[in-house]
Scaffold this motif. Structure first.
Motif, PDB file in Angstrom:
ATOM      1  N   LYS A   1       0.843  -1.199   0.000  1.00 23.43           N
ATOM      2  CA  LYS A   1       0.000   0.000   0.000  1.00 23.43           C
ATOM      3  C   LYS A   1       0.879   1.249   0.000  1.00 23.43           C
ATOM      4  CE  LYS A   1      -3.858   2.142   2.411  1.00 23.43           C
ATOM      5  NZ  LYS A   1      -4.776   2.082   3.546  1.00 23.43           N
ATOM      6  N   ALA A   2       1.948   1.239   0.802  1.00 27.51           N
ATOM      7  CA  ALA A   2       2.875   2.373   0.847  1.00 27.51           C
ATOM      8  C   ALA A   2       3.600   2.532  -0.486  1.00 27.51           C
ATOM      9  CB  ALA A   2       3.876   2.184   1.983  1.00 27.51           C
ATOM     10  N   VAL A   3       3.959   1.414  -1.099  1.00 27.47           N
ATOM     11  CA  VAL A   3       4.615   1.480  -2.417  1.00 27.47           C
ATOM     12  C   VAL A   3       3.676   2.125  -3.428  1.00 27.47           C
ATOM     13  CG1 VAL A   3       5.464   0.094  -4.344  1.00 27.47           C
ATOM     14  CG2 VAL A   3       6.191  -0.440  -2.027  1.00 27.47           C
ATOM     15  N   GLY A   4       2.418   1.729  -3.415  1.00 25.63           N
ATOM     16  CA  GLY A   4       1.434   2.318  -4.327  1.00 25.63           C
ATOM     17  C   GLY A   4       1.279   3.810  -4.121  1.00 25.63           C
ATOM     18  N   GLN A   5       1.277   4.245  -2.873  1.00 27.54           N
ATOM     19  CA  GLN A   5       1.153   5.677  -2.585  1.00 27.54           C
ATOM     20  C   GLN A   5       2.387   6.434  -3.064  1.00 27.54           C
ATOM     21  OE1 GLN A   5       0.493   5.589   1.625  1.00 27.54           O
ATOM     22  NE2 GLN A   5      -1.726   5.305   1.420  1.00 27.54           N
ATOM     23  N   GLU A   6       3.558   5.862  -2.878  1.00 24.71           N
ATOM     24  CA  GLU A   6       4.790   6.511  -3.335  1.00 24.71           C
ATOM     25  C   GLU A   6       4.842   6.598  -4.861  1.00 24.71           C
ATOM     26  OE1 GLU A   6       7.347   8.043  -1.764  1.00 24.71           O
ATOM     27  OE2 GLU A   6       6.214   7.820   0.103  1.00 24.71           O
ATOM     28  N   MET A   7       4.392   5.545  -5.525  1.00 28.06           N
ATOM     29  CA  MET A   7       4.415   5.533  -6.996  1.00 28.06           C
ATOM     30  C   MET A   7       3.507   6.613  -7.584  1.00 28.06           C
ATOM     31  SD  MET A   7       6.659   3.401  -7.942  1.00 28.06           S
ATOM     32  CE  MET A   7       6.326   3.025  -9.643  1.00 28.06           C
ATOM     33  N   LYS A   8       2.452   6.966  -6.870  1.00 26.82           N
ATOM     34  CA  LYS A   8       1.565   8.040  -7.338  1.00 26.82           C
ATOM     35  C   LYS A   8       2.242   9.393  -7.262  1.00 26.82           C
ATOM     36  CE  LYS A   8      -2.715   5.679  -6.135  1.00 26.82           C
ATOM     37  NZ  LYS A   8      -3.872   5.644  -5.216  1.00 26.82           N
ATOM     38  N   GLN A   9       3.240   9.532  -6.406  1.00 28.34           N
ATOM     39  CA  GLN A   9       3.937  10.806  -6.235  1.00 28.34           C
ATOM     40  C   GLN A   9       5.131  10.964  -7.180  1.00 28.34           C
ATOM     41  OE1 GLN A   9       5.005  11.135  -2.119  1.00 28.34           O
ATOM     42  NE2 GLN A   9       2.881  11.075  -1.417  1.00 28.34           N
ATOM     43  N   VAL A  10       5.479   9.902  -7.878  1.00 26.37           N
ATOM     44  CA  VAL A  10       6.639   9.941  -8.770  1.00 26.37           C
ATOM     45  C   VAL A  10       6.331  10.845  -9.964  1.00 26.37           C
ATOM     46  CG1 VAL A  10       8.079   8.567 -10.327  1.00 26.37           C
ATOM     47  CG2 VAL A  10       7.444   7.658  -8.090  1.00 26.37           C
ATOM     48  N   SER A  11       7.301  11.673 -10.321  1.00 24.51           N
ATOM     49  CA  SER A  11       7.178  12.526 -11.496  1.00 24.51           C
ATOM     50  C   SER A  11       7.858  11.817 -12.665  1.00 24.51           C
ATOM     51  CB  SER A  11       7.854  13.869 -11.226  1.00 24.51           C
ATOM     52  OG  SER A  11       7.877  14.653 -12.389  1.00 24.51           O
ATOM     53  N   TRP A  12       7.062  11.215 -13.540  1.00 25.37           N
ATOM     54  CA  TRP A  12       7.601  10.438 -14.649  1.00 25.37           C
ATOM     55  C   TRP A  12       7.999  11.356 -15.792  1.00 25.37           C
ATOM     56  CZ3 TRP A  12       8.702   5.627 -13.503  1.00 25.37           C
ATOM     57  CH2 TRP A  12       8.000   5.003 -12.483  1.00 25.37           C
ATOM     58  N   PRO A  13       9.122  11.080 -16.466  1.00 16.96           N
ATOM     59  CA  PRO A  13       9.546  11.918 -17.597  1.00 16.96           C
ATOM     60  C   PRO A  13       8.630  11.722 -18.797  1.00 16.96           C
ATOM     61  CG  PRO A  13      10.983  10.016 -17.403  1.00 16.96           C
ATOM     62  CD  PRO A  13      10.061   9.982 -16.226  1.00 16.96           C
ATOM     63  N   GLY A  14       8.565  12.744 -19.622  1.00 16.68           N
ATOM     64  CA  GLY A  14       7.758  12.664 -20.831  1.00 16.68           C
ATOM     65  C   GLY A  14       8.501  11.934 -21.941  1.00 16.68           C
ATOM     66  N   VAL A  15       7.820  11.807 -23.071  1.00 17.00           N
ATOM     67  CA  VAL A  15       8.400  11.093 -24.211  1.00 17.00           C
ATOM     68  C   VAL A  15       9.643  11.816 -24.722  1.00 17.00           C
ATOM     69  CG1 VAL A  15       7.970  10.352 -26.578  1.00 17.00           C
ATOM     70  CG2 VAL A  15       6.182  10.107 -24.859  1.00 17.00           C
ATOM     71  N   LYS A  16       9.576  13.143 -24.804  1.00 14.34           N
ATOM     72  CA  LYS A  16      10.704  13.921 -25.319  1.00 14.34           C
ATOM     73  C   LYS A  16      11.938  13.752 -24.420  1.00 14.34           C
ATOM     74  CE  LYS A  16      11.901  18.559 -26.831  1.00 14.34           C
ATOM     75  NZ  LYS A  16      11.453  19.945 -26.961  1.00 14.34           N
ATOM     76  N   GLN A  17      11.749  13.822 -23.115  1.00 13.71           N
ATOM     77  CA  GLN A  17      12.869  13.663 -22.185  1.00 13.71           C
ATOM     78  C   GLN A  17      13.429  12.252 -22.239  1.00 13.71           C
ATOM     79  OE1 GLN A  17      14.226  16.149 -20.301  1.00 13.71           O
ATOM     80  NE2 GLN A  17      15.836  14.688 -19.785  1.00 13.71           N
ATOM     81  N   THR A  18      12.550  11.256 -22.364  1.00 16.09           N
ATOM     82  CA  THR A  18      13.002   9.869 -22.441  1.00 16.09           C
ATOM     83  C   THR A  18      13.826   9.629 -23.695  1.00 16.09           C
ATOM     84  OG1 THR A  18      11.033   9.156 -21.231  1.00 16.09           O
ATOM     85  CG2 THR A  18      12.231   7.472 -22.445  1.00 16.09           C
ATOM     86  N   ARG A  19      13.383  10.169 -24.818  1.00 17.53           N
ATOM     87  CA  ARG A  19      14.148  10.028 -26.066  1.00 17.53           C
ATOM     88  C   ARG A  19      15.498  10.711 -25.957  1.00 17.53           C
ATOM     89  NH1 ARG A  19       9.273  11.038 -30.325  1.00 17.53           N
ATOM     90  NH2 ARG A  19       8.419   8.932 -30.231  1.00 17.53           N
ATOM     91  N   HIS A  20      15.526  11.888 -25.359  1.00 20.92           N
ATOM     92  CA  HIS A  20      16.785  12.619 -25.190  1.00 20.92           C
ATOM     93  C   HIS A  20      17.747  11.829 -24.322  1.00 20.92           C
ATOM     94  CE1 HIS A  20      19.472  15.523 -23.183  1.00 20.92           C
ATOM     95  NE2 HIS A  20      19.539  16.054 -24.394  1.00 20.92           N
ATOM     96  N   ASP A  21      17.259  11.333 -23.194  1.00 16.98           N
ATOM     97  CA  ASP A  21      18.117  10.570 -22.284  1.00 16.98           C
ATOM     98  C   ASP A  21      18.613   9.282 -22.934  1.00 16.98           C
ATOM     99  OD1 ASP A  21      17.648  12.550 -20.460  1.00 16.98           O
ATOM    100  OD2 ASP A  21      16.248  11.388 -19.236  1.00 16.98           O
ATOM    101  N   THR A  22      17.733   8.612 -23.687  1.00 18.84           N
ATOM    102  CA  THR A  22      18.120   7.381 -24.376  1.00 18.84           C
ATOM    103  C   THR A  22      19.187   7.677 -25.432  1.00 18.84           C
ATOM    104  OG1 THR A  22      15.930   6.445 -24.021  1.00 18.84           O
ATOM    105  CG2 THR A  22      17.283   5.428 -25.731  1.00 18.84           C
ATOM    106  N   GLY A  23      19.001   8.742 -26.176  1.00 21.83           N
ATOM    107  CA  GLY A  23      19.994   9.136 -27.180  1.00 21.83           C
ATOM    108  C   GLY A  23      21.342   9.453 -26.558  1.00 21.83           C
TER     109      GLY A  23
END
Length: 58
Positions: free
Chosen positions: A8-30
Motif C-alpha cells: 500500500k505504501a509502495v502504491g502511494q509513493e508511486m503516485k507521487q513519482v514525477s515520470w519523464p515525458g516522451v521527449k525527455q526519455t528520447r533525449h536521455d536514451t539518445g
C-alpha cells in the motif's frame, strides 16, 4: 499484515513519482546510446594500441 501495508505504501509513493515525458526519455536514451558508442570506440582504439605495443615488444 505488514506485507499488505508495504505494498500500500509502495502504491502511494508511486503516485507521487514525477515520470519523464516522451521527449525527455528520447533525449536521455539518445545520450546513453551516444556515450556508449563513444566509449566503445575509445576502448577499441586503446585495445588496438595495446595489441600493437605487445606485438612490437615480442
Amino acid at each position: 499484515m505488514r506485507l499488505f501495508r508495504f505494498f500500500k505504501a509502495v502504491g502511494q509513493e508511486m503516485k507521487q513519482v514525477s515520470w519523464p515525458g516522451v521527449k525527455q526519455t528520447r533525449h536521455d536514451t539518445g545520450t546513453v546510446v551516444g556515450i556508449s558508442v563513444l566509449f566503445a570506440i575509445f576502448f577499441a582504439i586503446v585495445d588496438w594500441i595495446v595489441q600493437f605495443g605487445l606485438k612490437f615488444i615480442s
